[in-house]
Design a protein around this motif. Sequence first.
Motif, PDB file in Angstrom:
ATOM      1  N   ASP A 167      27.669   2.475  11.853  1.00 41.10           N
ATOM      2  CA  ASP A 167      26.416   2.817  11.022  1.00 41.10           C
ATOM      3  C   ASP A 167      25.664   1.408  11.005  1.00 41.10           C
ATOM      4  O   ASP A 167      24.445   1.481  11.401  1.00 41.10           O
ATOM      5  CB  ASP A 167      26.862   2.936   9.523  1.00 41.10           C
ATOM      6  CG  ASP A 167      27.110   4.495   9.378  1.00 41.10           C
ATOM      7  OD1 ASP A 167      26.480   5.244  10.189  1.00 41.10           O
ATOM      8  OD2 ASP A 167      27.894   4.958   8.520  1.00 41.10           O
ATOM      9  N   ARG A 216      27.873  11.352  14.366  1.00 42.41           N
ATOM     10  CA  ARG A 216      27.670  12.636  13.505  1.00 42.41           C
ATOM     11  C   ARG A 216      27.124  13.749  14.085  1.00 42.41           C
ATOM     12  O   ARG A 216      27.542  14.767  13.993  1.00 42.41           O
ATOM     13  CB  ARG A 216      27.195  12.376  12.263  1.00 42.41           C
ATOM     14  CG  ARG A 216      28.056  11.450  11.244  1.00 42.41           C
ATOM     15  CD  ARG A 216      27.052  11.164  10.160  1.00 42.41           C
ATOM     16  NE  ARG A 216      28.026   9.747   9.324  1.00 42.41           N
ATOM     17  CZ  ARG A 216      27.628   8.800   9.337  1.00 42.41           C
ATOM     18  NH1 ARG A 216      26.568   8.095  10.022  1.00 42.41           N
ATOM     19  NH2 ARG A 216      28.422   7.980   8.722  1.00 42.41           N
ATOM     20  N   GLU A 217      26.058  13.536  15.110  1.00 46.92           N
ATOM     21  CA  GLU A 217      25.790  14.661  16.057  1.00 46.92           C
ATOM     22  C   GLU A 217      26.829  15.014  17.231  1.00 46.92           C
ATOM     23  O   GLU A 217      26.947  16.271  17.344  1.00 46.92           O
ATOM     24  CB  GLU A 217      24.543  14.241  16.964  1.00 46.92           C
ATOM     25  CG  GLU A 217      23.200  13.971  16.161  1.00 46.92           C
ATOM     26  CD  GLU A 217      22.244  13.454  16.560  1.00 46.92           C
ATOM     27  OE1 GLU A 217      21.207  13.138  16.077  1.00 46.92           O
ATOM     28  OE2 GLU A 217      22.382  13.001  17.803  1.00 46.92           O
ATOM     29  N   GLY A 243      25.619   5.450  13.619  1.00 47.66           N
ATOM     30  CA  GLY A 243      26.233   6.524  12.881  1.00 47.66           C
ATOM     31  C   GLY A 243      25.769   7.741  13.065  1.00 47.66           C
ATOM     32  O   GLY A 243      26.322   8.951  13.209  1.00 47.66           O
ATOM     33  N   ARG A 244      24.339   8.014  13.040  1.00 48.40           N
ATOM     34  CA  ARG A 244      23.598   9.424  13.523  1.00 48.40           C
ATOM     35  C   ARG A 244      24.236   9.933  14.712  1.00 48.40           C
ATOM     36  O   ARG A 244      24.461  11.222  14.654  1.00 48.40           O
ATOM     37  CB  ARG A 244      22.116   9.141  13.237  1.00 48.40           C
ATOM     38  CG  ARG A 244      21.374  10.449  13.533  1.00 48.40           C
ATOM     39  CD  ARG A 244      19.760  10.504  13.475  1.00 48.40           C
ATOM     40  NE  ARG A 244      19.613   9.287  14.611  1.00 48.40           N
ATOM     41  CZ  ARG A 244      19.249  10.138  15.869  1.00 48.40           C
ATOM     42  NH1 ARG A 244      19.374  11.050  16.114  1.00 48.40           N
ATOM     43  NH2 ARG A 244      18.686   9.162  16.754  1.00 48.40           N
ATOM     44  N   ARG A 245      24.213   9.218  15.669  1.00 50.97           N
ATOM     45  CA  ARG A 245      24.713   9.930  17.122  1.00 50.97           C
ATOM     46  C   ARG A 245      25.951  10.268  17.074  1.00 50.97           C
ATOM     47  O   ARG A 245      26.347  11.362  17.599  1.00 50.97           O
ATOM     48  CB  ARG A 245      24.398   8.779  18.287  1.00 50.97           C
ATOM     49  CG  ARG A 245      23.205   8.319  18.447  1.00 50.97           C
ATOM     50  CD  ARG A 245      22.211   9.506  18.811  1.00 50.97           C
ATOM     51  NE  ARG A 245      22.740  10.089  20.158  1.00 50.97           N
ATOM     52  CZ  ARG A 245      22.608   9.504  21.431  1.00 50.97           C
ATOM     53  NH1 ARG A 245      22.161   8.178  21.453  1.00 50.97           N
ATOM     54  NH2 ARG A 245      23.417  10.349  22.330  1.00 50.97           N
ATOM     55  N   GLY A 296      23.835   1.076  14.057  1.00 45.41           N
ATOM     56  CA  GLY A 296      22.689   2.229  14.116  1.00 45.41           C
ATOM     57  C   GLY A 296      23.188   3.342  15.102  1.00 45.41           C
ATOM     58  O   GLY A 296      22.340   3.985  15.533  1.00 45.41           O
ATOM     59  N   TYR A 343      36.356  10.833  12.198  1.00 35.23           N
ATOM     60  CA  TYR A 343      35.588  11.485  13.425  1.00 35.23           C
ATOM     61  C   TYR A 343      36.854  11.461  14.456  1.00 35.23           C
ATOM     62  O   TYR A 343      37.593  10.562  14.329  1.00 35.23           O
ATOM     63  CB  TYR A 343      34.565  10.970  13.709  1.00 35.23           C
ATOM     64  CG  TYR A 343      33.326  11.324  12.668  1.00 35.23           C
ATOM     65  CD1 TYR A 343      32.579  12.365  12.593  1.00 35.23           C
ATOM     66  CD2 TYR A 343      33.327  10.339  11.473  1.00 35.23           C
ATOM     67  CE1 TYR A 343      31.558  12.630  11.525  1.00 35.23           C
ATOM     68  CE2 TYR A 343      32.485  10.721  10.453  1.00 35.23           C
ATOM     69  CZ  TYR A 343      31.561  11.728  10.626  1.00 35.23           C
ATOM     70  OH  TYR A 343      30.709  12.032   9.521  1.00 35.23           O
TER      71      TYR A 343
END
Length: 465
Positions: A70, A79-80, A75-77, A73, A107
């Motif tokens: 996170d 989670r996708e 984290g979003r990738r 930068g 994950y």
Amino acid sequence: MAEPCTRHEPGSMQQRYDAVIVGARCAGASLAACLARGGMKVLMVDKARMPSDQVLSTNTLHATGVSVLDELGLGRRLRELCPAMNSMRYDWFGAIVDLDIRDRPEYCPRRYALDGLLQDVATDSGAELWDRTKVTGLVTHGGKVSGVFLTREDGSAHQVQADLVVGADGRASRVAQWVGSEELLGYAAPRGMYWSYWPAPDGWGSSNNFPAGMYLFRKGDHICVAFHAQDDQVLIGTLPLNQEIEPFRQRPLESLRRRVMNVPMLADIVSQAPSEPVRGYLAQRYFVRRPVGPGWLLVGDAGIHKDFVSGDGISEALLQAKSAAQCLLNGAPRERALELWWRHRDVEALPLFFHGQDIAEPGKRGTLDRLVLSRVAADPALKRRFAGTLIRQSNPYEMLKPSTAAGWVLSAALRGEPQVLGEFLSRGKRISTVRRELAKRQALLDALREPLQGGVGAKQNPAAA
Ligand SMILES: Cc1cc2nc3c(=O)[nH]c(=O)nc-3n(C[C@H](O)[C@H](O)[C@H](O)COP(=O)(O)OP(=O)(O)OC[C@H]3O[C@@H](n4cnc5c(N)ncnc54)[C@H](O)[C@@H]3O)c2cc1C
């Protein structure tokens, strides 16, 4: 020859960097990102073509590791890419503990994806990556490491100078061998691992048949695991003892199936064809090495290799990268920063190093574990503390008051399970030994940390601005 994925080609024989990092996966690439963001001139070198898979890993990522992603930068990738594992079931010697981990899910990404993301963030932050480039030796000057010799895929030889050479080259680290890093703790690995991927059945993680996203089973010496992985696959694996390995080598899928049949909820899944061939690994040794010296540093598996049952190697590598960068960038003299980081690493990493050893240990501790876990299952506060051990919020060796455990053990013995007394005594000895080790490491850190305000230990700070 195909174009290498390097962003910069080595042009001269004598280039100079603030840091050269040998190994560009979760330890090396995350450290490169943090150091480059802090303004250092960084080169990562890896003998593999990147991005590529690291096939010998089952890739669970704890919330501790996710927090570093996170901050970078990513984290979003993540989670996708991967379904969140919001719940975890321990089915351990017959006791069942269901943990709700929605607020800090696990994950299970594939390494070509995770390591690729880390390499991208490192190069976007200004680090260079030379893949298909093998480090063949260290340059030394006056007893200090001052660079590396390397060979590119085309056979060209280069020498690169650096103020710091980092071994992020995995458990068989050549950098560790070349600098003569001593083993501080270590033991022979008792188990191997065999695993593959299957399409996740409907309702995995949310139905009566498959109530949890992540499972850990132990019955006698048999350990099996199942994780909801990237691309809606389920990774299913087993950890045979070393002496049980031969049939796995000969007939991996059949042996894996035979073992997993002991776990009824997984039996149907493994009777189908797996999505890819079964992978296997026979571990050799787990260890903690001295990670710093004049001009060098070891991060990730190069410095600490934990039993993979802890599922903590990747998270450990990410956390180490973050804390090493904090130390190196905080302006303290280099030698002192490295020493501080070493002591911090040990305090942070050793509880799960010892805990991994205990979880995988062969032998008969089943009555005590079943007793303790069935008590944990019935007590929400204890359950929270138990779940917190994975993510370093609580120390597995401080989870229970000895008097509480003694009370449970005595009543179990009186109810007709006298063998639990012997298990309790030997467990008590182990806990005392581990606590002494941890206290020693904490004292070494405390002695150093005092004069360095706001350095490592300020865990809430991002690795780099
Ligand atoms: C069977 C198994 C299951 C596991 N399961 C999990 C799990 O579920 N969760 C978890 O967190 N961890 C797990 N681990 C541990 C995890 O895989 C490691 O902790 C992690 O890969 C360490 O990352 P690293 O970056 O330190 O090293 P590595 O991932 O080993 O990367 C080292 C890199 O260095 C490069 N290199 C080596 N030598 C040179 C050289 N001379 N020149 C140039 N490059 C070089 C290699 O090519 C490689 O790319 C497991 C391990 C095993 C064996």
